[in-house]
Design a protein around this motif. Structure first.
Motif, PDB file in Angstrom:
ATOM      1  N   LEU A 140       0.832  -1.205   0.000  1.00 33.68           N
ATOM      2  CA  LEU A 140       0.000   0.000   0.000  1.00 33.68           C
ATOM      3  C   LEU A 140       0.870   1.261   0.000  1.00 33.68           C
ATOM      4  CD1 LEU A 140      -3.094   0.376   0.101  1.00 33.68           C
ATOM      5  CD2 LEU A 140      -2.897   0.616   2.579  1.00 33.68           C
ATOM      6  N   ARG A 162       1.203   4.001  -2.976  1.00 29.86           N
ATOM      7  CA  ARG A 162       0.856   5.374  -2.640  1.00 29.86           C
ATOM      8  C   ARG A 162       1.989   6.345  -3.016  1.00 29.86           C
ATOM      9  NH1 ARG A 162      -1.370   7.791   2.884  1.00 29.86           N
ATOM     10  NH2 ARG A 162      -0.066   9.620   2.808  1.00 29.86           N
ATOM     11  N   LEU A 218      -6.202  -1.855  -5.495  1.00 29.47           N
ATOM     12  CA  LEU A 218      -5.132  -1.256  -4.692  1.00 29.47           C
ATOM     13  C   LEU A 218      -5.289   0.260  -4.645  1.00 29.47           C
ATOM     14  CD1 LEU A 218      -2.337  -1.182  -3.305  1.00 29.47           C
ATOM     15  CD2 LEU A 218      -1.309  -1.345  -5.569  1.00 29.47           C
ATOM     16  N   VAL A 263      -5.518   2.863  -1.677  1.00 28.33           N
ATOM     17  CA  VAL A 263      -4.591   3.998  -1.567  1.00 28.33           C
ATOM     18  C   VAL A 263      -5.383   5.284  -1.307  1.00 28.33           C
ATOM     19  CG1 VAL A 263      -3.112   5.512  -2.963  1.00 28.33           C
ATOM     20  CG2 VAL A 263      -2.638   3.051  -2.875  1.00 28.33           C
TER      21      VAL A 263
END
Lengths: 200, 200
Positions: free
Chosen positions: A12, A16, A53, A57
């Motif tokens: 993560l 990000r 994902l 994020v």
């Protein structure tokens, strides 16, 4: 932290950082795995797709924006319009820090992803839209309190909150385009001057 | 038109349409060649890279924005502040047309590319920055004329033009995020109310 949770968090965080500094399309699953030091199999164990994902994020960005920006600026003990000034100042400080760290004003993570993906990914568009609603609600509550205190006569607070959000996002985009965090210090103090008059 | 010029134009038009509807990173040279019905060899004959092509795309977007938006809105025969209202109305009409054609509010082609690429491509960032300067200058000239006509006492017209550009870009980004061109009709009329006071 369990190893599983650690792997999840590393993926993560890598996604990000990479997506915020570059863009969604420019950052592939392979780059995220390399940055997070995990194997592709682990990635797909936690996230069925890059889209899933990215939705996660966006959630973590919002948690951090709430704690680091909204909760700091929209403090009940500050007079309402000062909260909006505080929002501008904290935004300047954050983007200036991003520039010190990366060489670039990174802009708004939500605006960036909406700008890139709104025409292509309905789930991400809806997620950013919902986050903008929350941001707008925080501004609107502040404007209601300013109006109740007699500071905003004859103002449509809902429309004004939306206009202030637009101005905020545009200011951050111009600062990113010019790569000048100082632009936020020039632009954001004027946010409190925007008024949409109430309809009669 | 010579076959050479026709090929060049087809590549440019294909890149423009695809990048505007999607994003820079999402559109590869192969997709552009397929859409333009040219071979990759032809592509590289005209454009050494996708970056070079995108710089040319930005130029054609600006030519069209000038003819279709700036020259239409900033007409000397209109009272200065009405020109800004006209800018808002034409922007709404354009984005509504894009939504009718593609299903999506496509946003600002300059803001889109700045948002996606400002941290990654200095040439594209500088190009968008220069285009924003021209847009801002058109607003500033209008504000000067409004001030000369007595409509804008005690206003810093350069700072106000910059703030109006920020508001404009943010409004277009919100309309794209919500996929609602009507948002521009709610937001853009308030652009003329933004004022940065002159410093004394």
């Amino acid at each position: 932290m369990t190893p599983q949770a650690d792997t999840y968090d590393r993926i993560l965080q890598a996604a990000r950082d990479l997506i915020y500094a570059r863009s969604y399309a420019d950052v592939g699953v392979a780059a995220i795995c390399e940055h997070a030091r995990v194997k592709k199999g682990s990635f797909y164990h936690f996230f069925p797709s890059k889209q899933e994902l990215t939705l996660a994020v966006l959630d973590t960005f919002f948690v951090d924006m709430k704690a680091g920006l909204l909760d700091q600026a929209f403090r009940p003990e500050l007079p309402p319009l000062e909260r909006l000034q505080q929002l501008g100042e904290l935004t300047y400080e954050f983007q200036a820090r991003m520039k010190d760290m990366t060489g670039h004003v990174l802009g708004c993570p939500f605006g960036n992803l909406a700008s890139e993906l709104a025409t292509q990914d309905e789930a991400i568009r809806h997620k950013v839209s919902a986050i903008f609603e929350k941001f707008q609600s925080a501004i609107e509550l502040t404007l209601q309190q300013a109006r109740d205190a007699g500071d905003l006569p004859a103002t449509d607070v809902a429309a004004t909150a939306q206009a202030m959000l637009a101005y905020f996002e545009g200011a951050v985009l111009l600062a990113k385009t010019r790569n000048e965090p100082e632009l936020l210090r020039q632009l954001l103090p004027a946010m409190t001057q925007i008024r949409i008059p109430a309809q009669h």
